[in-house]
Scaffold this motif. Sequence first.
Motif, PDB file in Angstrom:
ATOM      1  N   LEU A 126      22.949  56.267 -59.862  1.00 25.62           N
ATOM      2  CA  LEU A 126      22.422  56.032 -58.518  1.00 25.62           C
ATOM      3  C   LEU A 126      21.186  55.137 -58.536  1.00 25.62           C
ATOM      4  O   LEU A 126      20.479  55.030 -57.524  1.00 25.62           O
ATOM      5  CB  LEU A 126      22.090  57.362 -57.832  1.00 25.62           C
ATOM      6  CG  LEU A 126      23.293  58.262 -57.518  1.00 25.62           C
ATOM      7  CD1 LEU A 126      22.829  59.588 -56.942  1.00 25.62           C
ATOM      8  CD2 LEU A 126      24.256  57.574 -56.558  1.00 25.62           C
ATOM      9  N   TYR A 129      20.336  52.614 -55.650  1.00 21.20           N
ATOM     10  CA  TYR A 129      19.939  52.993 -54.300  1.00 21.20           C
ATOM     11  C   TYR A 129      18.559  52.438 -53.936  1.00 21.20           C
ATOM     12  O   TYR A 129      18.336  51.979 -52.813  1.00 21.20           O
ATOM     13  CB  TYR A 129      19.944  54.518 -54.155  1.00 21.20           C
ATOM     14  CG  TYR A 129      19.795  54.973 -52.722  1.00 21.20           C
ATOM     15  CD1 TYR A 129      20.919  55.149 -51.919  1.00 21.20           C
ATOM     16  CD2 TYR A 129      18.546  55.207 -52.155  1.00 21.20           C
ATOM     17  CE1 TYR A 129      20.799  55.556 -50.593  1.00 21.20           C
ATOM     18  CE2 TYR A 129      18.408  55.609 -50.836  1.00 21.20           C
ATOM     19  CZ  TYR A 129      19.542  55.779 -50.058  1.00 21.20           C
ATOM     20  OH  TYR A 129      19.410  56.173 -48.746  1.00 21.20           O
ATOM     21  N   PHE A 193      19.813  64.180 -57.556  1.00 20.37           N
ATOM     22  CA  PHE A 193      20.709  63.595 -56.548  1.00 20.37           C
ATOM     23  C   PHE A 193      20.175  63.709 -55.119  1.00 20.37           C
ATOM     24  O   PHE A 193      20.774  63.168 -54.196  1.00 20.37           O
ATOM     25  CB  PHE A 193      22.116  64.198 -56.588  1.00 20.37           C
ATOM     26  CG  PHE A 193      22.812  64.121 -57.908  1.00 20.37           C
ATOM     27  CD1 PHE A 193      22.715  62.996 -58.708  1.00 20.37           C
ATOM     28  CD2 PHE A 193      23.587  65.179 -58.374  1.00 20.37           C
ATOM     29  CE1 PHE A 193      23.365  62.917 -59.934  1.00 20.37           C
ATOM     30  CE2 PHE A 193      24.249  65.107 -59.586  1.00 20.37           C
ATOM     31  CZ  PHE A 193      24.139  63.979 -60.377  1.00 20.37           C
ATOM     32  N   VAL A 212      25.179  60.625 -53.505  1.00 15.83           N
ATOM     33  CA  VAL A 212      25.962  61.015 -54.680  1.00 15.83           C
ATOM     34  C   VAL A 212      27.428  61.266 -54.324  1.00 15.83           C
ATOM     35  O   VAL A 212      27.745  61.766 -53.232  1.00 15.83           O
ATOM     36  CB  VAL A 212      25.349  62.264 -55.349  1.00 15.83           C
ATOM     37  CG1 VAL A 212      25.532  63.506 -54.479  1.00 15.83           C
ATOM     38  CG2 VAL A 212      25.935  62.493 -56.738  1.00 15.83           C
ATOM     39  N   ASP A 216      29.348  60.382 -60.171  1.00 10.81           N
ATOM     40  CA  ASP A 216      27.954  60.026 -60.396  1.00 10.81           C
ATOM     41  C   ASP A 216      27.315  61.025 -61.357  1.00 10.81           C
ATOM     42  O   ASP A 216      27.685  62.201 -61.404  1.00 10.81           O
ATOM     43  CB  ASP A 216      27.177  60.020 -59.073  1.00 10.81           C
ATOM     44  CG  ASP A 216      27.427  58.767 -58.260  1.00 10.81           C
ATOM     45  OD1 ASP A 216      27.483  57.678 -58.857  1.00 10.81           O
ATOM     46  OD2 ASP A 216      27.584  58.877 -57.025  1.00 10.81           O
TER      47      ASP A 216
END
Length: 281
Positions: A126, A129, A193, A212, A216
């Motif tokens: 992630l 992001y 997450f 998420v 992931d």
Amino acid sequence: MSLPPEDAEARRAVAPVICYPTETLPQPDMALYAAALAGAEEVDKIRAAPRDAACFEVPAGHFFRIDSVEGPQVGDLNLWNARDLSERFYSGKTRALHGTHVTTGDRLWSSFPNLRPMATIVADTLDWYGIDAFGGSVHDVIGTRCDPYTGALLSGQAYHHCCHSNLTRALATWLDCPVHEAEPHIHDVLNVFMCTGFTRDTGQYFMKASPVRPGDHLTFLAEIDLLGALSACPGGDCSAEHSSDTAQCHPLEVTILRPKAGALDRWVRPKPNAYDRSHGV
């Protein structure tokens, strides 16, 4: 509200100063870690059920990976030195050193007097992001964990499957002790997450739906022998509320991975902090 002074704008315009510049921090050898992870083999797998928690051990020099497996789900992570529970994850100092959210290359630091890396984030699916338009980001070290005490304060009701209680039960089971003996070891968490931030107008802590998805994961190298506990938060993806039975929740998995012999020969286990603890006396 009091009237602003004539130089109010000048006072606001003072440039900020980073409290803890990190240029002199010992840096992990990320290329070495990544190569060792690529050849590591799975040796154990632990599942945290929805609205519950599970404990796990990771030897120093091994990896552990937290996986989203069935649906969007956030988790609350506690870490201790497996040989001495008084050394535990220090979310406040981790935040001061690395910022409100952590990702690849950041480290989870332990409590005083040791103040050393407990785990280093080696991979984060992630990391794309970043910081969104609301000021939100993923994997925070600002939220404390959902708990029954704040729930009772705000709603007057008792809820036993919040992350604080989940972690307490899991640790009590692991240590084979009563919950009242386990509870003092539970501490502020890494919110794995979870997508969070602070509102720009009131400075309040907010959460929003986690990005998420199954597949992931967040992967760490254990820098010391670790005992971990992971709670699958009753808020699910935290898109609406936590500490309730209404959110859709999913399990989380922890996979322990052992690198091949010799893969981390250059790695050095971090020593406790060098400060002599004299405190000027």
